[in-house]
Design a protein around this motif. Sequence first.
Motif, mmCIF file in Angstrom:
data_model
loop_
_atom_site.group_PDB
_atom_site.id
_atom_site.type_symbol
_atom_site.label_atom_id
_atom_site.label_comp_id
_atom_site.label_asym_id
_atom_site.label_seq_id
_atom_site.Cartn_x
_atom_site.Cartn_y
_atom_site.Cartn_z
ATOM 1 N N LEU A 155 0.624 -1.274 -0.110
ATOM 2 C CA LEU A 155 -0.085 0.047 -0.201
ATOM 3 C C LEU A 155 0.871 1.247 -0.186
ATOM 4 O O LEU A 155 2.120 1.301 0.374
ATOM 5 N N ASP A 156 0.288 2.409 -0.394
ATOM 6 C CA ASP A 156 1.039 3.494 -0.360
ATOM 7 C C ASP A 156 0.535 4.345 0.820
ATOM 8 O O ASP A 156 0.122 3.641 1.947
ATOM 9 N N GLU A 157 1.080 5.511 0.985
ATOM 10 C CA GLU A 157 0.963 6.239 2.170
ATOM 11 C C GLU A 157 -0.484 6.626 2.675
ATOM 12 O O GLU A 157 -0.741 6.663 3.981
ATOM 13 N N ASP A 158 -1.228 6.506 1.489
ATOM 14 C CA ASP A 158 -2.873 6.847 2.009
ATOM 15 C C ASP A 158 -3.439 5.518 2.163
ATOM 16 O O ASP A 158 -4.876 5.672 2.178
ATOM 17 N N GLY A 159 -2.772 4.342 2.141
ATOM 18 C CA GLY A 159 -3.768 3.106 2.229
ATOM 19 C C GLY A 159 -4.378 2.503 1.107
ATOM 20 O O GLY A 159 -4.967 1.503 1.203
ATOM 21 N N PHE A 160 -3.803 3.184 0.027
ATOM 22 C CA PHE A 160 -4.502 2.293 -1.294
ATOM 23 C C PHE A 160 -3.257 1.501 -1.731
ATOM 24 O O PHE A 160 -1.966 1.797 -1.734
ATOM 25 N N ILE A 161 -3.742 0.782 -2.769
ATOM 26 C CA ILE A 161 -2.705 -0.076 -3.463
ATOM 27 C C ILE A 161 -1.668 0.855 -4.129
ATOM 28 O O ILE A 161 -2.053 1.794 -4.875
ATOM 29 N N ASP A 162 -0.510 0.500 -3.932
ATOM 30 C CA ASP A 162 0.630 1.497 -4.637
ATOM 31 C C ASP A 162 0.668 1.054 -5.826
ATOM 32 O O ASP A 162 1.157 0.018 -6.508
ATOM 33 N N MET A 163 0.329 2.126 -7.084
ATOM 34 C CA MET A 163 0.492 1.765 -8.392
ATOM 35 C C MET A 163 1.967 1.641 -8.996
ATOM 36 O O MET A 163 2.265 1.342 -9.976
ATOM 37 N N LYS A 164 2.596 2.197 -8.150
ATOM 38 C CA LYS A 164 4.107 2.314 -8.715
ATOM 39 C C LYS A 164 5.085 0.978 -8.465
ATOM 40 O O LYS A 164 5.786 0.583 -8.980
ATOM 41 N N VAL A 165 4.318 0.045 -7.772
ATOM 42 C CA VAL A 165 4.835 -1.403 -7.488
ATOM 43 C C VAL A 165 4.372 -2.095 -8.446
ATOM 44 O O VAL A 165 3.224 -2.382 -8.931
ATOM 45 N N LYS A 166 5.313 -2.939 -9.234
ATOM 46 C CA LYS A 166 4.956 -3.724 -10.397
ATOM 47 C C LYS A 166 5.724 -5.005 -10.172
ATOM 48 O O LYS A 166 6.764 -5.215 -9.673
ATOM 49 N N ARG A 167 5.234 -5.996 -10.934
ATOM 50 C CA ARG A 167 5.886 -7.214 -11.137
ATOM 51 C C ARG A 167 5.758 -7.778 -12.468
ATOM 52 O O ARG A 167 4.497 -7.980 -12.936
ATOM 53 N N GLN A 168 6.973 -7.824 -12.853
ATOM 54 C CA GLN A 168 7.149 -8.306 -14.617
ATOM 55 C C GLN A 168 6.117 -7.285 -15.318
ATOM 56 O O GLN A 168 5.406 -7.501 -16.166
ATOM 57 N N ASN A 169 6.466 -6.090 -14.888
ATOM 58 C CA ASN A 169 5.736 -4.911 -15.623
ATOM 59 C C ASN A 169 4.309 -4.914 -15.530
ATOM 60 O O ASN A 169 3.628 -4.228 -16.345
ATOM 61 N N THR A 170 3.723 -5.187 -14.538
ATOM 62 C CA THR A 170 2.373 -5.322 -14.079
ATOM 63 C C THR A 170 2.025 -4.849 -12.958
ATOM 64 O O THR A 170 2.536 -4.969 -11.879
ATOM 65 N N ASP A 171 0.839 -3.900 -12.921
ATOM 66 C CA ASP A 171 0.518 -3.380 -11.815
ATOM 67 C C ASP A 171 -0.152 -4.361 -10.690
ATOM 68 O O ASP A 171 -0.551 -5.397 -11.276
ATOM 69 N N GLN A 172 0.038 -4.010 -9.584
ATOM 70 C CA GLN A 172 -0.565 -4.791 -8.536
ATOM 71 C C GLN A 172 -2.068 -5.180 -8.835
ATOM 72 O O GLN A 172 -2.519 -6.562 -8.426
ATOM 73 N N THR A 173 -2.808 -4.390 -9.480
ATOM 74 C CA THR A 173 -4.497 -4.775 -9.483
ATOM 75 C C THR A 173 -4.439 -5.545 -10.458
ATOM 76 O O THR A 173 -5.767 -6.361 -10.421
ATOM 77 N N LYS A 174 -3.719 -5.852 -11.307
ATOM 78 C CA LYS A 174 -3.678 -6.622 -12.484
ATOM 79 C C LYS A 174 -2.869 -7.847 -12.342
ATOM 80 O O LYS A 174 -2.723 -8.749 -13.487
ATOM 81 N N TYR A 175 -2.226 -8.331 -11.126
ATOM 82 C CA TYR A 175 -1.849 -9.612 -10.882
ATOM 83 C C TYR A 175 -2.804 -10.640 -11.375
ATOM 84 O O TYR A 175 -3.665 -10.592 -11.083
ATOM 85 N N PHE A 176 -2.061 -11.656 -12.137
ATOM 86 C CA PHE A 176 -2.958 -12.874 -12.574
ATOM 87 C C PHE A 176 -2.856 -13.817 -11.437
ATOM 88 O O PHE A 176 -1.962 -14.201 -10.888
ATOM 89 N N VAL A 177 -3.942 -14.227 -11.016
ATOM 90 C CA VAL A 177 -4.302 -15.109 -9.794
ATOM 91 C C VAL A 177 -4.802 -16.377 -10.393
ATOM 92 O O VAL A 177 -5.515 -16.507 -11.088
ATOM 93 N N ARG A 178 -4.256 -17.411 -9.513
ATOM 94 C CA ARG A 178 -4.625 -18.915 -9.758
ATOM 95 C C ARG A 178 -4.960 -19.417 -8.271
ATOM 96 O O ARG A 178 -3.893 -18.985 -7.438
ATOM 97 N N PHE A 179 -5.507 -20.464 -8.139
ATOM 98 C CA PHE A 179 -5.912 -21.059 -7.063
ATOM 99 C C PHE A 179 -5.506 -22.357 -6.809
ATOM 100 O O PHE A 179 -5.597 -23.252 -7.796
ATOM 101 N N ALA A 180 -5.242 -22.978 -5.496
ATOM 102 C CA ALA A 180 -5.044 -24.163 -5.056
ATOM 103 C C ALA A 180 -5.560 -24.559 -3.914
ATOM 104 O O ALA A 180 -6.084 -23.576 -3.245
ATOM 105 N N ILE A 181 -5.966 -25.821 -3.702
ATOM 106 C CA ILE A 181 -6.741 -26.229 -2.382
ATOM 107 C C ILE A 181 -5.706 -27.085 -1.616
ATOM 108 O O ILE A 181 -5.401 -28.087 -2.107
#
Length: 639
Positions: A155-181
């Motif tokens: 999160l950024d200083e205001d408590g929102f998802i930090d848009m400057k943080v990226k993984r493989q040039n992808t914003d945190q909001t667009k991280y691709f998620v898969r599930f395991a049980i």
Amino acid sequence: MSWLSTLESTYDYLFEYSLKNPQDKIKLMPPGVITQNAHLEVVLNQDSEFVRGEFVNKEDAQTPVPATVKSAGRTSGAAPHAIFDQLIYVAGDMKDFITKEKEKATILENRFNPYLEILGNWKNTTKNEYLDIVYKYLEKKMLVKDLIKSKILELDEDGFIDMKVKRQNTDQTKYFVRFAIEKDGKKEELWNNMELLSEYSDYFMGSFNSKAGEFCYATGKKGYMQKLHGKNIRFAGDGAKLISSNDSTNYTFRGRFDKPEEAFLISGYASEKAHSALRWLIQNQGFMKNGYTVIAWNTENQDVVSPMEDSCDVAFGAPGFDDEIQYLDTAQSFAENFNKVLRGYSKTLDKNRLINIMALDAATPGRMSILYYSEKLADDYLEAIQKWHAEAAWFHVYKRIKEEKDGKNVNVSVNYYGAPSPYDIVLCAFGVQQGDFMRLGDGDKFVNQQLRRLLPCIVDGAKLPIDFMKGAYRNAISPQKKNGYNWKMCMSIACSLIRKYYIDRKGVNLTMALDKELKNRSYLYGRLLAIADKLEGDALKSKNIERPTTAMRNMEALSKRPYRTWKNIELSLNPYWKMISSKSTVFYKKQINQIMDLFETEDFINNRPLEPIFLLGYHCQTAELFKSRKQEGEENVEE
């Protein structure tokens, strides 16, 4: 549409093959399942509770994704997948952690709610407990909070998802998620659960069968016509489509037709099966360079030799390969051994079956073209492959292969007779040395264009374009501009192309062994240069001196002004005669005299530029000198 119907038929054979070979690393994806690269893995327990989140290694990122017709081809619009998707789709509490007011207002309506509805509809058609677990957890709308607690999201200083943080040039909001049980101490990776994926495919394909049908151009049968077709064809994240008609403002179909369905009608059933087969073929046996992709296959998934490999790779990829076929390392055994290799392929192929060859490339990020498509009888195809590898054969010493030694992958040098790979040909014909490597400075599109020009030479027997030979020749006669490895690669590949050029354009089949009777002036001057190079090299080695010989420094000059340059090279040899043994002196003078006797006087004193066969004379004579001196036991002579 023959390519489409062929791929659709191929899928049926691949499906049977995949059932018999469940251990294969690359599995055939059922229709309705695409591949994406995942960033995050979320593990849940059997009570639909969050256990942990973890980042996915890039090597393990490729993930089968159950998709809808719309989501499989989505670009910028909102269209959810069926279970694995971007965080902005699967996280119901995302709206509390983003700052954009417009997205806050619509994220539930446009993304999460449609996603949960699709997952719920699928869940209601099956008794699969894993879907229930995922659904019950996601409807709690706790995913973002749990990932923040796990320190996966920042999160950024205001408590929102930090848009400057990226993984493989992808914003945190667009991280691709898969599930395991995680259940009873064991983790079930849902993306590797073929039963789950097959269940979704049946559900997905059932939607086509339940709708009114029209005539499908690919199968000749009635079925539900699909207007949106798949992407992710060559690799995960590939946005280019082979079939598209959604551009109503330009000229995808307009100008000839008023509506896209007037141009073609392809059923969803045929499209999904064909795209699944194509993805599998590319991943398993395709050649790809800068997006340019070539595959060769038949509908029964039998072993088919690739047109984009060199002779060494063709031999070692042959079905039933045995240790008797080595690296094709003698000119005498080349034809016999390589034909044996192709017979290995021939035994596995039904001669009455067609071999399909397809080349693909993306014209734009969203549009893909079929640059080449051909269907050949197996015998005709193998005959064309054999012809290319025989006529473009030469001795090569630049090949590197990876072998495991002491638990590590190391590059091992391999010498072989045969044809070079198309990419190596392009590299040596049009590349320049930058640093320690040959590079192509004209960009990926240029490389793809040249590979495209070579393909018909290999599979159709077309003549080799002359500029390939000329470019490789220019690179080979300038050893001073390259390190030893790059020059040797350019030299042997240039010899391959020169030999192929003489067969294609002049009907002359030049041997790979030294022709001691050939009186061609260019060939003879090449032989003289080889002797001068070897003589001076032996002399310098005896004194532990390392530097290029006069012959090598003047190779390009000799090719342009042979008579004048040879006189200078010959004079420069005077000091070196005194540095070699009397036995070597007799040997080299005998060699020079034998060559001089083959010259016509007018040919020798003529100063016009030499023909490319000059390189063959040099290369063959060099190989013969190493062979002869080694047999005589001369000191300081090494192969």
